[in-house]
Design a protein around this motif. Sequence first.
Motif, PDB file in Angstrom:
ATOM      1  N   HIS A  61      39.878  35.477  39.098  1.00 28.11           N
ATOM      2  CA  HIS A  61      39.363  35.237  37.774  1.00 28.11           C
ATOM      3  C   HIS A  61      40.083  35.945  36.709  1.00 28.11           C
ATOM      4  O   HIS A  61      39.645  36.980  36.251  1.00 28.11           O
ATOM      5  N   ASN A  62      41.389  35.469  36.406  1.00 23.63           N
ATOM      6  CA  ASN A  62      42.307  36.256  35.503  1.00 23.63           C
ATOM      7  C   ASN A  62      43.335  35.323  35.041  1.00 23.63           C
ATOM      8  O   ASN A  62      44.106  35.045  35.596  1.00 23.63           O
ATOM      9  N   PRO A 152      35.960  53.343  44.960  1.00 22.57           N
ATOM     10  CA  PRO A 152      36.978  53.084  44.086  1.00 22.57           C
ATOM     11  C   PRO A 152      38.311  52.875  45.064  1.00 22.57           C
ATOM     12  O   PRO A 152      39.256  51.938  44.732  1.00 22.57           O
ATOM     13  N   HIS A 159      41.298  44.441  45.134  1.00 24.29           N
ATOM     14  CA  HIS A 159      42.089  43.613  44.041  1.00 24.29           C
ATOM     15  C   HIS A 159      43.364  43.028  44.459  1.00 24.29           C
ATOM     16  O   HIS A 159      43.749  41.910  44.333  1.00 24.29           O
ATOM     17  N   LYS A 163      44.302  39.075  45.476  1.00 22.29           N
ATOM     18  CA  LYS A 163      45.679  38.424  44.752  1.00 22.29           C
ATOM     19  C   LYS A 163      46.696  38.176  45.791  1.00 22.29           C
ATOM     20  O   LYS A 163      47.218  37.044  45.750  1.00 22.29           O
ATOM     21  N   GLN A 208      29.795  47.770  37.640  1.00 20.59           N
ATOM     22  CA  GLN A 208      31.338  47.877  37.326  1.00 20.59           C
ATOM     23  C   GLN A 208      31.403  48.224  35.993  1.00 20.59           C
ATOM     24  O   GLN A 208      30.841  47.523  35.230  1.00 20.59           O
ATOM     25  N   VAL A 209      32.058  49.409  35.844  1.00 26.22           N
ATOM     26  CA  VAL A 209      32.383  49.808  34.266  1.00 26.22           C
ATOM     27  C   VAL A 209      33.661  48.850  33.740  1.00 26.22           C
ATOM     28  O   VAL A 209      34.656  49.038  34.400  1.00 26.22           O
ATOM     29  N   LEU A 211      35.880  48.411  30.179  1.00 21.28           N
ATOM     30  CA  LEU A 211      35.949  48.682  28.939  1.00 21.28           C
ATOM     31  C   LEU A 211      34.736  49.671  28.392  1.00 21.28           C
ATOM     32  O   LEU A 211      34.297  49.568  27.232  1.00 21.28           O
TER      33      LEU A 211
ATOM     34  N   ALA B 200      34.529  56.924  30.909  1.00 24.73           N
ATOM     35  CA  ALA B 200      34.800  55.807  30.480  1.00 24.73           C
ATOM     36  C   ALA B 200      34.510  55.528  29.324  1.00 24.73           C
ATOM     37  O   ALA B 200      34.736  54.801  28.448  1.00 24.73           O
ATOM     38  N   MET B 250      36.347  54.837  37.669  1.00 26.65           N
ATOM     39  CA  MET B 250      36.081  54.551  39.101  1.00 26.65           C
ATOM     40  C   MET B 250      36.896  53.453  39.557  1.00 26.65           C
ATOM     41  O   MET B 250      36.564  52.829  40.812  1.00 26.65           O
ATOM     42  N   ASP B 251      37.648  52.748  38.825  1.00 28.66           N
ATOM     43  CA  ASP B 251      38.640  51.535  39.213  1.00 28.66           C
ATOM     44  C   ASP B 251      39.839  51.581  38.501  1.00 28.66           C
ATOM     45  O   ASP B 251      39.902  52.245  37.378  1.00 28.66           O
ATOM     46  N   PHE B 252      40.738  51.058  39.209  1.00 29.41           N
ATOM     47  CA  PHE B 252      42.150  51.044  38.647  1.00 29.41           C
ATOM     48  C   PHE B 252      42.449  49.848  37.655  1.00 29.41           C
ATOM     49  O   PHE B 252      43.343  50.009  36.887  1.00 29.41           O
ATOM     50  N   TYR B 253      41.607  48.689  38.160  1.00 28.50           N
ATOM     51  CA  TYR B 253      41.836  47.518  37.490  1.00 28.50           C
ATOM     52  C   TYR B 253      41.257  47.325  36.268  1.00 28.50           C
ATOM     53  O   TYR B 253      41.476  47.711  35.029  1.00 28.50           O
ATOM     54  N   GLU B 254      39.924  46.573  36.392  1.00 28.74           N
ATOM     55  CA  GLU B 254      38.894  46.443  35.342  1.00 28.74           C
ATOM     56  C   GLU B 254      38.449  47.810  34.714  1.00 28.74           C
ATOM     57  O   GLU B 254      38.251  47.975  33.268  1.00 28.74           O
ATOM     58  N   GLY B 255      38.358  48.995  35.487  1.00 24.82           N
ATOM     59  CA  GLY B 255      38.126  50.299  34.812  1.00 24.82           C
ATOM     60  C   GLY B 255      38.763  50.890  33.920  1.00 24.82           C
ATOM     61  O   GLY B 255      38.596  51.895  33.197  1.00 24.82           O
ATOM     62  N   ALA B 257      40.989  48.819  32.048  1.00 23.34           N
ATOM     63  CA  ALA B 257      41.361  47.711  31.028  1.00 23.34           C
ATOM     64  C   ALA B 257      42.769  47.238  31.464  1.00 23.34           C
ATOM     65  O   ALA B 257      43.483  46.748  30.659  1.00 23.34           O
ATOM     66  N   GLY B 261      44.557  42.441  37.497  1.00 18.73           N
ATOM     67  CA  GLY B 261      43.716  42.726  38.440  1.00 18.73           C
ATOM     68  C   GLY B 261      43.357  41.352  39.107  1.00 18.73           C
ATOM     69  O   GLY B 261      43.529  40.192  38.421  1.00 18.73           O
ATOM     70  N   CYS B 264      39.564  39.473  35.653  1.00 17.36           N
ATOM     71  CA  CYS B 264      40.149  40.121  34.165  1.00 17.36           C
ATOM     72  C   CYS B 264      39.085  39.378  33.300  1.00 17.36           C
ATOM     73  O   CYS B 264      39.471  38.088  32.900  1.00 17.36           O
ATOM     74  N   MET B 288      41.708  59.035  38.393  1.00 16.30           N
ATOM     75  CA  MET B 288      40.630  58.413  39.150  1.00 16.30           C
ATOM     76  C   MET B 288      39.825  59.539  40.042  1.00 16.30           C
ATOM     77  O   MET B 288      39.094  59.318  40.723  1.00 16.30           O
TER      78      MET B 288
END
Lengths: 358, 358
Positions: A61-62, A152, A159, A163, A208-209, A211, B200, B250-255, B257, B261, B264, B288
């Motif tokens: 979803h990107n 994490p 991810h 992909k 999920q956090v 932004l 965040a 807590m996350d490398f991609y969405e977390g 920005a 990933g 998105c 992280m």
Amino acid sequence: MCRSAPPSRSRRSTPFRTLTGGLGGLSGSGEGHAPAAGKMAPGSAKEKNGTRESSSNVSVHNPHLDSMKNDILYHFNLGTATHDLPAMFGDVKFVCVGGSPWRMKAFVQYIAGELGLADPKEDFPNMCVGTDRYAMYKVGPVLSVSHGMGIPSIAIMLHELIKLLYHARCTDVTVVRIGTSGGIGLNPGTVVITKQSVDATFLPRFEQVILGKTVVRGTDLDGDLAEELLQCGKDLDSFETIIGNTMCTMDFYEGQARLDGAFCSYTEEDKQSYLREAYAAGVRNIEMESSVFAAMCNLSGLRAAVVCVTLLDRQKGDQLTSSHDVMQSYQQRPQMLVGHFIKKRMGCPALERGCCKQ
Amino acid sequence: MCRSAPPSRSRRSTPFRTLTGGLGGLSGSGEGHAPAAGKMAPGSAKEKNGTRESSSNVSVHNPHLDSMKNDILYHFNLGTATHDLPAMFGDVKFVCVGGSPWRMKAFVQYIAGELGLADPKEDFPNMCVGTDRYAMYKVGPVLSVSHGMGIPSIAIMLHELIKLLYHARCTDVTVVRIGTSGGIGLNPGTVVITKQSVDATFLPRFEQVILGKTVVRGTDLDGDLAEELLQCGKDLDSFETIIGNTMCTMDFYEGQARLDGAFCSYTEEDKQSYLREAYAAGVRNIEMESSVFAAMCNLSGLRAAVVCVTLLDRQKGDQLTSSHDVMQSYQQRPQMLVGHFIKKRMGCPALERGCCKQ
């Protein structure tokens, strides 16, 4: 927002199946960057020889991915410009993931032997060459990947795995996490197949956090797959196997009400009360990865299951005092169960003749 | 609730120093299992030869530990009944932790050479024998430990490390996390020494869930130590070194920005806006692990610092496209800086003569 795998000349048309949810809604005030719900293409199914055959792609979803000339899967040390991912991974149908790199190597050796695809004593090469973040092994349609400990760590891996499967144009992939856990009210060594992954307040959700805002995602797992795995446990008849809820925590010590961490501000009675509440909410085991695993597999259209053995009964203690040999034998149980499942799915002739190793 | 190291006949009296906070207060309604504030003994200091000498123990906050005959540090595969922890680790004064096992082995080899304690080409044995969860190496007073990726993974390691240092009766220990990160508004390769670790939403706090309730803990790091490390960067004069806030996600991609990933749901503009907000809040890099690292070191009375190199400027991209050699050279910078710091602290004669390798 949803992308199925890119078209390929050599590939049959395999539209992906309908998912039940998008990327989740913002909790709280709803201000800020509300994620758009994933736009899902309808599922497809076609009749073949009187049986219903359906195939599903792995969805991302990107929208940004399409404009990238090279997608570097950094923590795998793989990339679309440097590796022929369809050639390397296009035939993958089963992905087994687990915390420990050693265990995931042992699993690929075990399944190679079970499926008769290679000598189990073979030294399978780690496909993540040049990095020690994760380890990845493959034999036939089975991929075995380590994910480290905690949400994490598994999220980064997922991810890049999603992909990878997308770029490799894989279809009909089933993903199973095989792991260890603490049990509640179960004999040590019991294998728990997760129905729902719940958080520390026993709710089936993953936060999920994005932004700086919290998005809530569901953590249901595939019910049919769980039942199929339960049947595999019955087939084997070598150890107790149940379906139950799994609590996924952010911490092994205070987060799981252990009394043996560096910090502990509660009593034995507080701990027991919390574990009783968890049991009443259907929780049968506790681990640290299942919630984000369920959420991310849901989003990408992957059929997914979590199969964890319990190493101890948390109502009776916190420390892992069993002998090395006992621990080892427990840790092999999810591997045996998932190995049997893969053999059945692949219609292993030896299994049908009743002469396959169980 | 606070426990200093157990008494030893051979040990001088070393009461631990006063900490600035307890285990944190419950947020929200205050219902449920409110953790008691840690009861801290006052700090001690004594005059010796006209200089003020003070020493501090490593504190645990767990009354249950005293009643345990054996404390199994499961993820290290060490224990109080099976290993003589004071003999193995009692002389440790510096602990360096980092995500990658390979990097932590490289660090112990590097520091062994820098301090002239061993041949850097020596194959240092991993002290966590029989497990692949973490790797641990030691030379002289320096311990080097891997922690995997993400808050849960480093938290498990820190619980067991703090107990290890406590059981080993270590005093005056400094802990430094050396890692990699994404930078904001900095040239790639810049080394950031963390002032505060922020979440965040750019707040200096870490949320620990205990028995299903959220406890908020502070994430300040030792200001004097940060300045001392900054001075080491100036001494070396080989790369840019700054003090700034570090965002821990807590996350490398969405977390973080990222746009690359598997999922998105936001735009490039959303991402840039979020990074600008972070920069305005003093954030100069993103990783992280720092928040729980700062919180747990604070609670246990360990002087702590986070020293991370930035691998890219996140305002200019998300993917790590630099060559392997460039990445390698960047990753060595925190090691060089902390190596110089340890040499200074130990009063390395070669360093005083100006002939020590920098």
